[in-house]
Design a protein around this motif. Structure first.
Motif, mmCIF file in Angstrom:
data_model
loop_
_atom_site.group_PDB
_atom_site.id
_atom_site.type_symbol
_atom_site.label_atom_id
_atom_site.label_comp_id
_atom_site.label_asym_id
_atom_site.label_seq_id
_atom_site.Cartn_x
_atom_site.Cartn_y
_atom_site.Cartn_z
ATOM 1 N N TYR A 190 60.948 31.684 23.065
ATOM 2 C CA TYR A 190 62.337 31.285 23.293
ATOM 3 C C TYR A 190 62.919 30.360 22.227
ATOM 4 N N HIS A 230 63.158 41.497 38.403
ATOM 5 C CA HIS A 230 62.552 41.674 37.074
ATOM 6 C C HIS A 230 61.305 42.542 37.212
ATOM 7 N N CYS A 272 68.502 36.795 38.983
ATOM 8 C CA CYS A 272 67.281 37.494 38.553
ATOM 9 C C CYS A 272 66.106 36.823 39.266
ATOM 10 N N TYR A 273 65.149 37.616 39.676
ATOM 11 C CA TYR A 273 63.951 37.082 40.336
ATOM 12 C C TYR A 273 62.815 38.057 40.092
ATOM 13 N N ASN A 274 61.603 37.667 40.447
ATOM 14 C CA ASN A 274 60.503 38.635 40.356
ATOM 15 C C ASN A 274 59.665 38.545 41.607
ATOM 16 N N ASP A 326 53.587 34.642 37.083
ATOM 17 C CA ASP A 326 54.736 35.361 36.525
ATOM 18 C C ASP A 326 54.147 36.213 35.385
ATOM 19 N N TRP A 327 54.848 36.453 34.324
ATOM 20 C CA TRP A 327 54.351 37.207 33.182
ATOM 21 C C TRP A 327 53.012 36.639 32.686
ATOM 22 N N ARG A 366 70.415 40.247 27.417
ATOM 23 C CA ARG A 366 69.976 39.175 26.513
ATOM 24 C C ARG A 366 68.795 39.652 25.702
ATOM 25 N N MET A 393 56.137 39.065 41.579
ATOM 26 C CA MET A 393 54.741 39.142 41.155
ATOM 27 C C MET A 393 53.933 38.065 41.881
ATOM 28 N N ARG A 427 69.144 33.254 27.076
ATOM 29 C CA ARG A 427 68.543 32.420 28.111
ATOM 30 C C ARG A 427 68.516 30.977 27.631
ATOM 31 N N GLU A 460 68.410 32.900 36.095
ATOM 32 C CA GLU A 460 67.051 33.430 35.921
ATOM 33 C C GLU A 460 66.132 32.236 35.891
ATOM 34 N N SER A 461 65.402 32.074 36.965
ATOM 35 C CA SER A 461 65.329 32.834 38.196
ATOM 36 C C SER A 461 65.603 31.897 39.371
ATOM 37 N N HIS A 489 67.154 42.924 29.794
ATOM 38 C CA HIS A 489 66.332 42.137 28.861
ATOM 39 C C HIS A 489 65.877 43.108 27.798
ATOM 40 N N ASP A 493 65.304 39.395 24.672
ATOM 41 C CA ASP A 493 64.201 38.744 25.383
ATOM 42 C C ASP A 493 63.353 38.044 24.340
ATOM 43 N N HIS A 494 62.161 37.672 24.700
ATOM 44 C CA HIS A 494 61.286 36.916 23.796
ATOM 45 C C HIS A 494 61.518 37.222 22.313
HETATM 46 O O1 LIG Z 1 61.249 36.596 29.717
HETATM 47 C C1 LIG Z 1 61.054 37.135 30.753
HETATM 48 O O2 LIG Z 1 61.807 37.990 31.097
HETATM 49 C C2 LIG Z 1 59.821 36.737 31.473
HETATM 50 O O3 LIG Z 1 59.266 35.849 30.596
HETATM 51 C C3 LIG Z 1 59.869 36.164 32.874
HETATM 52 O O4 LIG Z 1 59.518 34.814 32.890
HETATM 53 C C4 LIG Z 1 61.111 36.348 33.692
HETATM 54 O O5 LIG Z 1 62.047 35.375 33.389
HETATM 55 C C5 LIG Z 1 60.824 36.267 35.171
HETATM 56 O O6 LIG Z 1 59.768 37.119 35.497
HETATM 57 C C6 LIG Z 1 62.026 36.619 36.008
HETATM 58 O O7 LIG Z 1 61.868 36.171 37.314
#
Ligand SMILES: O=C(O)[C@@H](O)[C@@H](O)[C@H](O)[C@H](O)CO
Ligand SMILES: [Fe+2]
Length: 356
Positions: free
Chosen positions: A331, A207, A103-105, A111-112, A315, A107, A6, A65-66, A272, A317-318
């Motif tokens: 990131y 997502h 990619c989308y969510n 978001d997270w 990818r 929520m 990312r 994303e996103s 992810h 992820d965190h």
């Molecule tokens: O790393 C991730 O996947 C999350 O931190 C979200 O921010 C993710 O990018 C979004 O929910 C996607 O829309």
């Protein structure tokens, strides 16, 4: 499988495209038009400029994303029609520029969510962590300020300051929206955009909710096998697909991730992959990608991706923050590069042993 990273764009990211290109086996980036607000139309010119910048560095733009969804669509009020029309225009512009993954969510409001963005682990690295007890003590209206105060001055993806302006109003509006209503609003949105997606071969990849349970009493609907299957069945075409996020699903130990990957074969457009450690119900720390550092079995996860014939981007992820790096929480370059390399190693081993 295509290994990607990312990237938040040269204005926001501490990590450069040149660095990403030097990660072995990393062929592309997943990025976004940072600074665009949910509901805005993305112009072809802006999309093309973003793509050209990535390609000039020798990488592919593997997906977006996103493209965030305006809350009016999630709440399901009449103004959603205009926002859906705008979303369709953005999808058309992306499609015309040769981009086929979004990619989308879905929520509500946030978001997270995490309770800490730099929790120290015994080895001195720092990670994002979640503790429901701590989150329960936070006034939801103050959540943006909490996150901002802990972000080290970086804008967090999904926590862009302009969302803050409407927070009180949003909580009020979501009072009427239960899980069923949110689900119906998502299906309504998907049905409206599908003709455009089919025309351009655009893969929509929702997502998972993170964490995989309701936070601040806001409904969550993309969090377990049953709910996700229901969503896939409600709009049963390939273009309605998933971003399978192991860290989000994995927050709930009940989720059997390899089994879910196998069940959703053909509908997972983006992966992810990250690890976490379960500490107690509703409490976890993020971890290094290595299986033995956390609670998830990364070999079984990558094996499941291999077995379903995953061809889309994956990818790391965190990542943890290590070696003194200062970057957007989750990131940094260092630990995500280690993650990519480890996941590539697992993949190579799985591929070679499967062919014997
Ligand atoms: O790393 C991730 O996947 C999350 O931190 C979200 O921010 C993710 O990018 C979004 O929910 C996607 O829309
Ligand atoms: Fe994710």
């Amino acid at each position: 499988m295509k290994m990607t990273l990312r990237w938040f764009g040269s204005l926001h990211d501490t990590v450069t495209l040149e660095q990403i290109r030097q990660i072995p086996g990393c062929v592309g980036v997943i990025t976004t038009l940072y600074g665009s607000k949910p509901g805005e139309v993305w112009s072809r010119e802006a999309i093309r400029a973003m793509k050209e910048e990535v390609e000039a560095a020798g990488l592919e733009l593997s997906g977006i994303e996103s493209v965030n969804i305006h809350d009016d669509i999630k709440i399901g009020i009449s103004t959603r029609e205009q926002y859906i029309a705008n979303y369709i225009e953005t999808l058309e512009n992306l499609g015309k520029e040769g981009i086929d993954l979004v990619c989308y969510n879905f929520m509500p409001v946030f978001d997270w969510t995490r309770s800490e963005l730099a929790k120290e682990r015994p080895d001195g690295s720092t990670v994002l962590s979640y503790d429901q007890e701590l989150v329960d003590k936070i006034d939801p209206d103050k959540m943006f300020e909490e996150m901002e105060a802990n972000s080290g001055g970086f804008i967090l993806p999904g926590w862009e300051p302009d969302r803050l302006a409407r927070i009180k109003e949003l909580f009020q509006m979501y009072k009427e929206v239960d899980e069923e209503k949110l689900f119906q609003n998502l299906v309504y949105f998907l049905k409206a955009i599908m003709p455009t997606c089919e025309k351009y071969g655009m893969k929509m990849a929702i997502h998972m909710d993170d964490p995989a349970w309701p936070v601040f009493e806001l409904p969550r609907i993309v969090n377990n096998k049953e709910n996700i299957q229901r969503l896939l069945d409600a709009v049963p075409i390939m273009n309605n697909g998933l971003t399978l996020c192991t860290g989000s699903l994995g927050s709930n130990p009940q989720n059997d991730i390899p089994d879910m990957i196998r069940s959703f074969k053909g509908r997972i457009h983006f992966g992810h992959v990250r690890n976490l450690i379960h500490l107690a119900p509703g409490k976890f720390d993020e971890a290094a990608h290595l299986s033995s550092d956390g609670s998830l079995d990364m070999y079984e996860i990558m094996k499941a991706f291999y077995d379903i014939g995953m061809t889309g981007p994956i990818r790391p992820d965190h990542g943890r923050m290590i070696w003194g790096e200062k970057a957007i929480p989750g990131y940094g370059l260092n630990d995500r590069a280690l993650g990519a390399t480890y996941l590539n190693g697992l993949w190579e081993a799985i591929e070679k042993t499967s062919k014997k």
